[in-house]
Design an enzyme around this catalytic site. Structure first.
Site, short mmCIF file in Angstrom:
data_model
loop_
_atom_site.label_atom_id
_atom_site.label_comp_id
_atom_site.label_asym_id
_atom_site.label_seq_id
_atom_site.Cartn_x
_atom_site.Cartn_y
_atom_site.Cartn_z
N LYS A 1 103.58 -1.45 18.05
CA LYS A 1 104.77 -1.94 18.77
C LYS A 1 106.01 -1.14 18.43
O LYS A 1 107.02 -1.23 19.11
CB LYS A 1 104.97 -3.44 18.54
CG LYS A 1 105.09 -3.88 17.10
CD LYS A 1 105.19 -5.40 17.03
CE LYS A 1 105.06 -5.94 15.63
NZ LYS A 1 103.77 -6.29 15.17
N LYS B 1 104.90 4.71 6.62
CA LYS B 1 106.21 4.10 6.86
C LYS B 1 107.32 4.83 6.13
O LYS B 1 108.45 4.88 6.62
CB LYS B 1 106.19 2.60 6.49
CG LYS B 1 105.28 1.82 7.43
CD LYS B 1 105.73 0.41 7.70
CE LYS B 1 104.91 -0.15 8.85
NZ LYS B 1 105.04 -1.58 9.07
N LYS C 1 96.85 4.75 16.58
CA LYS C 1 96.68 3.32 16.89
C LYS C 1 97.85 2.81 17.76
O LYS C 1 98.97 3.34 17.67
CB LYS C 1 96.52 2.48 15.61
CG LYS C 1 97.79 2.06 14.93
CD LYS C 1 97.56 0.88 13.96
CE LYS C 1 98.91 0.33 13.51
NZ LYS C 1 98.89 -0.89 12.75
P1 ATP Z 1 104.30 -2.79 12.74
O1 ATP Z 1 103.89 -1.92 13.93
O2 ATP Z 1 105.55 -3.57 12.94
O3 ATP Z 1 104.22 -2.10 11.41
P2 ATP Z 1 101.70 -3.95 12.90
O4 ATP Z 1 101.54 -4.33 14.32
O5 ATP Z 1 100.95 -2.81 12.36
O6 ATP Z 1 103.25 -3.90 12.60
P3 ATP Z 1 101.36 -6.68 12.06
O7 ATP Z 1 102.22 -7.18 13.16
O8 ATP Z 1 101.63 -7.30 10.75
O9 ATP Z 1 101.40 -5.11 11.90
O10 ATP Z 1 99.83 -6.81 12.43
C1 ATP Z 1 99.17 -8.03 12.64
C2 ATP Z 1 97.70 -7.79 12.83
O11 ATP Z 1 97.42 -6.92 13.92
C3 ATP Z 1 97.01 -7.15 11.61
O12 ATP Z 1 95.83 -7.87 11.33
C4 ATP Z 1 96.68 -5.76 12.05
O13 ATP Z 1 95.51 -5.27 11.43
C5 ATP Z 1 96.45 -5.94 13.54
N1 ATP Z 1 96.70 -4.72 14.31
C6 ATP Z 1 97.86 -4.02 14.38
N2 ATP Z 1 97.75 -2.96 15.22
C7 ATP Z 1 96.47 -2.98 15.69
C8 ATP Z 1 95.72 -2.13 16.60
N3 ATP Z 1 96.28 -1.10 17.19
N4 ATP Z 1 94.44 -2.47 16.88
C9 ATP Z 1 93.87 -3.55 16.29
N5 ATP Z 1 94.50 -4.37 15.43
C10 ATP Z 1 95.78 -4.10 15.12
#
Ligand code: ATP
Ligand code: LTN
Length: 347
Positions: A212, A127, A209
């Site tokens: 969003k 980040k 990965k």
């Molecule tokens: P950002 O992209 O805004 O940093 P994020 O999507 O990585 O956010 P959160 O929204 O806090 O983070 O994630 C919520 C949950 O989704 C967490 O448990 C995270 O491990 C899971 N997660 C995020 N991306 C993936 C992915 N590509 N595959 C599986 N699990 C995911």
């Protein structure tokens, strides 16, 4: 006699019922990755465990947010979690900033976390690279706030995607360190990472990965994308130059699509391979798109209904916060006392 036995069983079940905590940031509409890696599993745990789920708005402030959008996304995420099947009669659902003990315990734990430990976190490094003009102290201390979230509720299990493993290790280390000095204040939590779907990959760059915050909207499926958009994004998914639907090293794009299809249909990987033997990637991609659109349809529809009822949403998160405050306050008070802070007189 039978009734007595049954009630004894119930009491024992209540005693051994473990605690589950997890959180999700209101940084936008969740993706299929968030759903398959984390959110989908949350309702499945609520029969067997005491579950507490939180929309972690304080975490999202570590990256600049537009105030009106943050407000909207927070409420929308409460509705979406209910639409995914979280039942407020069974689980607690609340907004993190409504329970002040999260920020308060994070401060205490900051003083028991080393600079070097936080500097090693890969999410911080990623980040910081992405937002070089805003490497703020909150971003650096993000994992400590996450540790506070978890430790306040004497959590046993934390259902998260694989990307959160390093943060979980830190939460365990900090809890162990604190307990080592002051006695048993915190329960040491375990991550609960699904075997399948723990890391859903980008549809455009399948070695990365699904996120969003990707600049390319074709890289992710949002939970609220309509069926046509979902189909179109899957048809454009990057695969390889072969034409075989098999799960094999080096076929990142196809492996990702097989995993997604297998989770949403409940079919095993060999069953999926068999179903598409001799068929081209075009057929396979359309089938994955249709299966995902169908799996997300009820979530989308329930969400639209829930969002109309703002009073109900407010009732859910207000009651959730009240109950969470009582549990969190006990752990926070205990930590303060152990540290030698003078506790204010009880009102
Ligand atoms: P950002 O992209 O805004 O940093 P994020 O999507 O990585 O956010 P959160 O929204 O806090 O983070 O994630 C919520 C949950 O989704 C967490 O448990 C995270 O491990 C899971 N997660 C995020 N991306 C993936 C992915 N590509 N595959 C599986 N699990 C995911
Ligand atoms: N860092 C997590 C979100 C999060 C979380 C938590 C997850 C904040 N606090 C407590 C589990 C438990 C992420 O997925 N990015």
């Amino acid at each position: 006699m039978e009734i007595q036995e049954k009630s004894q069983e119930d009491t024992q079940a209540a005693i051994v019922k473990k605690n589950v905590f997890s959180g999700i940031q209101p940084t936008g509409i969740p993706t299929l990755g968030n759903y398959l890696g984390a959110m989908r599993n949350w309702p499945l745990l609520q029969e067997e465990y005491h579950c507490i789920y939180s929309v972690v708005d304080l975490h999202s402030l570590t990256v600049r947010q537009e105030p009106a959008a943050l407000r909207k996304q927070t409420l929308s995420l409460v509705a979406l979690l209910l639409a995914c099947g979280i039942d407020p009669e069974k689980s607690l659902l609340f907004i993190q900033s409504h329970v002040s003990a999260h920020a308060e315990l994070a401060w205490l734990l900051n003083c028991y976390t080393q600079f070097g430990e936080l500097a090693r976190m890969t999410q911080f490094k990623d980040k910081s690279a992405k937002h070089p003009d805003n490497i703020n102290a909150g971003l650096f201390c993000y994992p400590v706030l996450m540790a506070a979230d978890i430790l306040l509720y004497q959590t046993d299990l934390v259902p998260v995607g694989a990307d959160q493993k390093q943060h979980m290790e830190l939460a365990r280390d900090v809890a162990g360190r604190f307990n080592g000095i002051y006695g048993e204040v915190f329960r040491i939590p375990e991550p609960y990472i699904p075997k399948e779907g723990a890391r859903v990959m980008s549809l455009q760059e399948p070695a990365k990965k699904m996120s969003k915050s990707d600049e390319n909207p074709n890289a992710y499926i949002l939970l609220l994308d309509d069926a046509d958009t979902i189909l179109r994004k899957f048809r454009r998914a990057v695969t390889d130059s072969e034409a075989e639907v098999v799960y094999r090293e080096g076929k990142d794009g196809i492996n990702n699509l097989i995993t997604i299809y297998s989770i949403v249909t409940g079919k095993t990987v060999p069953e999926v391979e068999h179903e598409f033997a001799g068929k081209g990637y075009g057929d396979f991609k359309s089938a994955v798109g249709e299966a995902v659109a169908e799996a997300l349809r009820p979530v989308r529809e329930t969400y639209a209904d829930l969002l109309k009822n703002k009073d109900y949403l407010a009732e859910v998160y207000t009651k959730g916060a009240e109950k969470a405050r009582a549990i969190a306050g006990r752990t926070y008070g205990k930590a303060c006392k152990k540290l030698g802070l003078v506790l204010p007189p009880r009102p």
